[in-house]
Structures are given as structure tokens and as C-alpha cells.
Write a protein that holds these residues in place. Structure first.
Motif: not given
Length: 497
Positions: A51-63, A101-106, A245-250
Motif C-alpha cells: 500500500v505504501s510503495t507508490p505513496i513513497y514514490g510520489k513523496l520522494s519526487d516532491v520532497l 510501512l517503512g519497508g515500502g519505501g526502502l 495526484p498521488v498516481i497520475p492515471l495518464a
């Protein structure tokens, strides 16, 4: 190489935690008196990390990669301490959720960071190193976990994470200090992230409960599915209207991204499921002990980095990825069919077939990732990388849940036909103990072994049928020459002239 070393440590943590726990589950359940909830020790981690993996990807792009990856390592470290100190099964499951939740970002943020520091043409070679670390963790995890539990305690499989996590944190903080801290102003789509997490959790928990033998018509189980699907529908509605968006559907409408995500899903559907089912087959049908069953997975896990390394070298040389994906997707189902008919007591023949399967999966992993990164703009590489990591982890979670569900149903039918096991019992555990307690000449144990072998054979054939989808998808995969390859440089020069 300093950057890569820190990232490899982070990936090692995430990969090791998916394999080290399985072999000590009986010890954990016995000490914490929680056989009913034993499967959740693995499922809780898989669901949370998926669940947390794509959210980490978005956060790492912007933060920025450094801060997000550091947060993931710290959360993983603290959750590992909580796992080691757990006194009851619910406490351990909650700690495993936090650890997931931590491992999803590693893994996802580490792979996105490699995309920041390695040219695309060379990225396949470094992704081969990633696959190598993953394979070493998959191979060493069950063995290390078994020895730690035997000579010390099962709690040491979590304590061992502390020095690795601290070393990874120091290395990542030092190596990534020159990367940008965040590329642009951002508004994080918190509602989209919440709906995505809730919806996917509901669906995965439903599948996991099926994998534990529960009826899909139980009100609490069915309500998880309905709530999860409703949340996912709301998530898609939210993502279509969100400014960021968290996951750009395009992105999913890009054929290369969509096809590669599905093929990676199918790869891990097979890989994680086989990593769980093969040792069980070696024990229940082949009569191997737990440590011997874990060691017999070595050919599979060692073949994966060899396949990934070969794919990386070939991509660097040719700039092409489609032939590699096609070769891997054709060989994998053939190898699984062969496993269905090979006697699990034929050690060398099983090893040879597992080498073929591992090499085929290894060919697809870096080629699918690099093809996806090549198909999206540079500013979306983090999200695209996380999407591929999410597809892999989702494939593993769904594969374990679905194939375990089918296995339990087949074992329940076969076990009740040849023994006095009742329908309400945990047939998988009962058959396992019945076979382990009985000798080869024991009539009841022999009948159970025969019924179990029939169940595993049907299961593997079904798994091979699922993997046959991959070559049909790869045939429709558009191939673009990798950025930075000689062919793309020549085309760019010709266009400039």
C-alpha cells in the motif's frame, strides 16, 4: 559507488524482511500462543508495504529522495525494535504493519534514487546489482532466520535489523547529501493517498483471509472487500480531479508503462508464491527438514541475479529491452509446468528447473523497470519507479493469497479424502504435522503425501496458466531505443542536421 552502497543496504533490509520470517513462524506461534493468526505475521508486512510503495514514490519526487528514504529507514528500525519486544501475537502483527510501512519505501525510493544518479543506458547493469541483493536476501533469509531461531531466539531475526538499518541510514544521509531536497512547490494529495491506502488494504485483507481458509461469505470478510472496492472507486474519482495526484492515471495509459507493470506483477506473482510453496512442497511431499528445504531454494534465488546481470549487460550493449522480456516471459511458464511434474525428491533435476525459472524472471526484472523509466518524462521517474515496485509487491501479495487459497482448498479436499481430518481444522498445519510425525513407511503419512503432491501439481499448472498471459502482453509492447544508446544518439544527430 558510495551512493550505490547505501542504497544496496536499504534494499537489503526490505528484501531480507520478506524472507527471513517465514521459516520461524511455528516458533513464533508456539511462544506467543497464536497459531490462528500466524499467517498475518507475513501478510501484515506484505499488505502494508504494498500500500505504501507508490505513496513513497510520489513523496520522494516532491520532497527529495534523501529525506523520504531516511524516514523510511527510521520507521523500519523502530518497528523492528517493536517486533523484537512483542509479547503477544496482536502486538507483533501491529509492529509488522509499521515495519511494512517503512519497508515500502526502502526498495522503491532506492530504485528511484539510482535513476537520479545513473545514466539510463547503464541503469540495467545497476538494476542487476539490485536483483542480486534481492536474491541474496531471499536465499540467506530463511537460512539465517532458521539458525538464529535455533541457537538464540526468533526475536533475533528482528534485532539483526538494527545494525544494518543504522549503517544504511548513515550511508544514505552521507551519500545523498548533494541530491536536491525537493524539485518544486507541491500540494500533496492527502485524500487520494488515504483512499488508496484504505481501498487497497481492504482488498488485500480480503484476499489474505481467503488464503487463510476463511469463507468469502463471512460478513466481516465480505465487508472488507466491499469497503475496499468502494474506496478504490473514490480514489480513481479523486485522482481525476486532483491537481497533483498521488498516481497520475495518464501514466497508466502509456502502453509501455501499463504492459511492464502487468508483466512485473506476474513475475512476482510467481516468484513470491514459489518461494513460499516450494519449501512447503519439499517438506510435505519430499520429506525434507525446514533447513534443507530452505537451502534447496538456492538455485532459484541465485539464478535471478545472473538473469538480471545478463539483461543489464545486453541492454547496455544493444539499447533494447523487448527481446529480453519476451525470452523471460516464454521460459517462465515452461519451467513452472516442469516443476509440476518433477519429483520433489529429485534434487538435481528440481535445481535445474529452478535455475531456468530464476533466470527467466531475472531477465524480466531490470528490462521492465528500465523500459518504464525510458517511457516517462524525467520529472515522473520517481512515480513510475514506485509504480513498478508497487506492481511487483502487489503481485507477490496477490500471488501468495490466491495460490494459498487454492492450495488450502485442494489440501482440504485431498486430506479429508485420505485421513480423518475434519473440515473445520487448519488442514494445512494438520497435514504438515501428520507427515512430519510419520515415517516413509507409515501408511497414513504416505497417503497424505500422495494427496498433497496431487494438490501441488494442480496448483503449479494453474500458476503456469496465469504466467502465460505475459508473452501475449509483451508481444504488444512498443520498443523505444533507450535514451543515451548509440541508436538514439544517431537519430538525435540526424534530426539536428
Amino acid at each position: 559507488m558510495q551512493v550505490i552502497f547505501g542504497l544496496m543496504l536499504a534494499i537489503l533490509l526490505g528484501a531480507l524482511e520478506q524472507s527471513i520470517v517465514a521459516v520461524v513462524l511455528p516458533d513464533i506461534a508456539l511462544q506467543l500462543n497464536g497459531f490462528d493468526n500466524m499467517a498475518w505475521v507475513i501478510s501484515a508486512y506484505l499488505v502494508a508495504s504494498t500500500v505504501s510503495t507508490p505513496i513513497y514514490g510520489k513523496l520522494s519526487d516532491v520532497l527529495g529522495r534523501r529525506s523520504v528514504l531516511s524516514f523510511a529507514i527510521v520507521l523500519f528500525l523502530l518497528a523492528s525494535v517493536a517486533c523484537a519486544l512483542a509479547q503477544t501475537m496482536p502486538q507483533l502483527i501491529l509492529a509488522r504493519i509499521l515495519q511494512g510501512l517503512g519497508g515500502g519505501g526502502l526498495v522503491s525510493v532506492s530504485q528511484a534514487t539510482i535513476a537520479d544518479v545513473v545514466p539510463l543506458r547503464e541503469r540495467g547493469r545497476y538494476q542487476g546489482y539490485v536483483s542480486g541483493v534481492w536474491a541474496v536476501a531471499s536465499m540467506a533469509g530463511p537460512v539465517v532466520g532458521g539458525y538464529l531461531a535455533h541457537f538464540l531466539s526468533w526475536r533475533w531475526i528482528f534485532w539483526i535489523n538494527l545494525p544494518l538499518a543504522l549503517l544504511a541510514l548513515v550511508s544514505v544521509r552521507r551519500a545523498l547529501r548533494h541530491l536536491p531536497a525537493g524539485g518544486r512547490r507541491h500540494r500533496i494529495d492527502y485524500l487520494g493517498a488515504l483512499l488508496f491506502g484504505a481501498g487497497l488494504s481492504g482488498v488485500l485483507v480480503f484476499l489474505t483471509r481467503l488464503g487463510q481458509g476463511q469463507s468469502p461469505w463471512r460478513p466481516d470478510t465480505l465487508s472488507m472487500l466491499v469497503a475496499g472496492l468502494a474506496a478504490l472507486l473514490l480514489f480513481f474519482w479523486q485522482e481525476r480531479r486532483a491537481a497533483d495526484p498521488v498516481i497520475p492515471l495518464a501514466m497508466l495509459r502509456v502502453p509501455t508503462v501499463a504492459i511492464c507493470c502487468i508483466t512485473l506483477f506476474l513475475c512476482f506473482f510467481q516468484l513470491i508464491a514459489m518461494s513460499v510453496l516450494l519449501p512447503l512442497r519439499f517438506q510435505v511431499v519430499g520429506g525434507a527438514q525446514a533447513d534443507a528445504a530452505a537451502l534447496r531454494l538456492v538455485p532459484l534465488t541465485l539464478a535471478i541475479p545472473f538473469g538480471a546481470f545478463a539483461a543489464g549487460r545486453l541492454m547496455s550493449w544493444s539499447g533494447r529491452y523487448k527481446p529480453l522480456q519476451m525470452a523471460g516471459s516464454l521460459v517462465a511458464p515452461l519451467a513452472i509446468v516442469a516443476l509440476a511434474f518433477v519429483d520433489p525428491r529429485a534434487v538435481w533435476l528440481c535445481a535445474l528447473v529452478m535455475v531456468g525459472l530464476g533466470f527467466a524472471i531475472g531477465l524480466q526484472l531490470p528490462s521492465g523497470l528500465v523500459a518504464t523509466q525510458n517511457a516517462v518524462p524525467l520529472q515522473h521517474v520517481g512515480v513510475a519507479t514506485a509504480l513498478t515496485a508497487f506492481s511487483r509487491m502487489l503481485g507477490g501479495a496477490v500471488g501468495v493469497a490466491v495460490l494459498t487459497t487454492v492450495l488450502i482448498a485442494l489440501l482440504r479436499h485431498g486430506g479429508m479424502a485420505v485421513t480423518d481430518l475434519g473440515g473445520g481444522e487448519d488442514v494445512l498445519m494438520q497435514m504438515f504435522h501428520r507427515v512430519m510425525a510419520g515415517g516413509q513407511a507409515d501408511g497414513d503419512a504416505a497417503a497424505v503425501r500422495q494427496a498433497a503432491e496431487h494438490a501441488f501439481r494442480l496448483l503449479f499448472l494453474m500458476s503456469a496458466g496465469v504466467s502465460l498471459l505475459a508473452p501475449f502482453l509483451v508481444a504488444r509492447l512498443p520498443e523505444k531505443v533507450l535514451r543515451g544508446s548509440p541508436a538514439s544518439t544517431a537519430s538525435a544527430a540526424a534530426a539536428a542536421e
